[in-house]
Design an enzyme around this catalytic site. Sequence first.
Site, PDB file in Angstrom:
ATOM      1  N   SER A  85       0.811  -1.225   0.000  1.00 55.04           N
ATOM      2  CA  SER A  85       0.000   0.000   0.000  1.00 55.04           C
ATOM      3  C   SER A  85       0.839   1.267   0.000  1.00 55.04           C
ATOM      4  CB  SER A  85      -0.909   0.005   1.232  1.00 55.04           C
ATOM      5  OG  SER A  85      -0.161   0.181   2.416  1.00 55.04           O
ATOM      6  N   THR A 207      -2.278   2.939   3.130  1.00 55.84           N
ATOM      7  CA  THR A 207      -1.465   4.151   3.291  1.00 55.84           C
ATOM      8  C   THR A 207      -0.819   4.063   4.657  1.00 55.84           C
ATOM      9  OG1 THR A 207      -2.994   5.533   2.014  1.00 55.84           O
ATOM     10  CG2 THR A 207      -1.682   6.679   3.639  1.00 55.84           C
ATOM     11  N   THR A 225       1.741   7.045   0.510  1.00 56.83           N
ATOM     12  CA  THR A 225       0.895   5.973  -0.040  1.00 56.83           C
ATOM     13  C   THR A 225       1.204   5.677  -1.503  1.00 56.83           C
ATOM     14  OG1 THR A 225      -1.433   5.315  -0.280  1.00 56.83           O
ATOM     15  CG2 THR A 225      -0.906   7.549  -0.907  1.00 56.83           C
ATOM     16  N   ARG A 235      -4.129   9.940 -11.119  1.00 55.37           N
ATOM     17  CA  ARG A 235      -5.062  10.172 -10.005  1.00 55.37           C
ATOM     18  C   ARG A 235      -4.280  10.514  -8.728  1.00 55.37           C
ATOM     19  NH1 ARG A 235      -5.734   7.618  -4.683  1.00 55.37           N
ATOM     20  NH2 ARG A 235      -7.897   7.802  -4.089  1.00 55.37           N
ATOM     21  N   THR A 258      -6.333   7.427   6.428  1.00 51.24           N
ATOM     22  CA  THR A 258      -6.102   6.364   5.457  1.00 51.24           C
ATOM     23  C   THR A 258      -7.476   5.891   4.971  1.00 51.24           C
ATOM     24  OG1 THR A 258      -6.118   4.599   7.122  1.00 51.24           O
ATOM     25  CG2 THR A 258      -3.973   5.541   6.582  1.00 51.24           C
ATOM     26  N   GLY A 259      -7.500   5.336   3.785  1.00 52.88           N
ATOM     27  CA  GLY A 259      -8.778   4.866   3.246  1.00 52.88           C
ATOM     28  C   GLY A 259      -9.165   5.674   2.023  1.00 52.88           C
TER      29      GLY A 259
HETATM   30  N1  ASP Z   1      -5.985   7.489   1.140  1.00 53.99           N
HETATM   31  C1  ASP Z   1      -5.281   6.853   0.081  1.00 53.99           C
HETATM   32  C2  ASP Z   1      -5.780   7.361  -1.225  1.00 53.99           C
HETATM   33  O1  ASP Z   1      -6.951   7.577  -1.389  1.00 53.99           O
HETATM   34  C3  ASP Z   1      -5.387   5.379   0.048  1.00 53.99           C
HETATM   35  C4  ASP Z   1      -5.570   4.683   1.345  1.00 53.99           C
HETATM   36  O2  ASP Z   1      -5.285   5.186   2.385  1.00 53.99           O
HETATM   37  O3  ASP Z   1      -6.007   3.536   1.347  1.00 53.99           O
HETATM   38  O4  ASP Z   1      -4.954   7.476  -2.114  1.00 53.99           O
END
Ligand code: ASP
Length: 359
Positions: A85, A207, A225, A235, A258-259
Amino acid sequence: MAAIDFSRRDFLQSAAAVVALGATTTKGQEQQTPRKPPSGSVVISSANGLRATEKAATMIAAGADTLDAVVAGVNIVEEDPEDNSVGYGGLPNEDGIVELDASVMHGPTRGCGAVAALRNIKTPSSVARLVMQRTDHIMLVGEGALKFAKAHGFKEYDLLTEKSREAWLEWKEKHSDKDNWLPPPDPPASGEKRSDASRPIAFTYGTINCLALNEKGEMSGVTTTSGLSWKLSGRVGDSPIVGAGLYVDNDVGAAGSTGRGEANIKICGAHTIVEMMRGGVTPTEAVKAAIERVVKFTVEKRLLDSEGKPNFDLKFYALSKDGRFAGASIWSGGKFAVFSGGQNRLEDCAFLFQRPQKS
Ligand code: ASP
């Protein structure tokens, strides 16, 4: 800290408190809560950051700057090919190319730096710190970010490990039966290993965010990340966006996420949380209220399950100037890493919805 299943009523209460505090803040009457730093440093991170919290806390104890400490901490995870990740070994975009995002904030100097869609460099957080220290800019992207990193002596690597390439190829071959990419024959002609056909080929998130506070009350943070897997080329998620994936105000506290980045950017999560803490809201209430806001802002049908709840997860982490901390997620089961009181451990995130039991 125990897991907190925050009910809708709790959420509404905390949101009401936030609204009330927001009203006083706009009048310039910020609540003055004592914000003494704790005795001993506190470092928190996303659940994949236990090595980062340990490293950062050890460095801070030895006198290192809080930003140098958190960057050194997350560098361990960025360089680890097993964490898909972040950094080296991160899952690639839809073209099979790894593109990395990162941001840093240094509380004492009010500095910040970021890179986005950076290719070929294992440690984007270190490049983000250099953008902060060695340019008059805050964010560099794509080719410009790579050129800058190389000017500072960073070596280029192919960031796509065999494991990540195979996961990408599997996604590419299985995600549509209307293109020219075919999965291997079943059973595979050679001893080729693949996950079973029932494995969903989903987009995955992941992340590392890491926030630190030292005994002098200095705070810093970093978020780094490889972003959403199989994303469109170019992106950019929330991680490198100052105010969304990371925010630090040395007078108040720090927050990160994160997310699903797209859901966070819409509410400027990290900044929102720090502003709530500025108004006197506890880290726990602030991260919970931010999660509630994300859910409220998620109105697209394609992002909702059959019960109208988000079909993705997002986590927020917060650390206040006085050493209190919290993590919260949309769905149950989340953890976050904490180093405090000389102990390194995982703690439970508060959550809004209980994840359905797998049958
Ligand atoms: N927040 C990160 C993103 O959207 C990915 C993640 O944390 O899972 O790029």
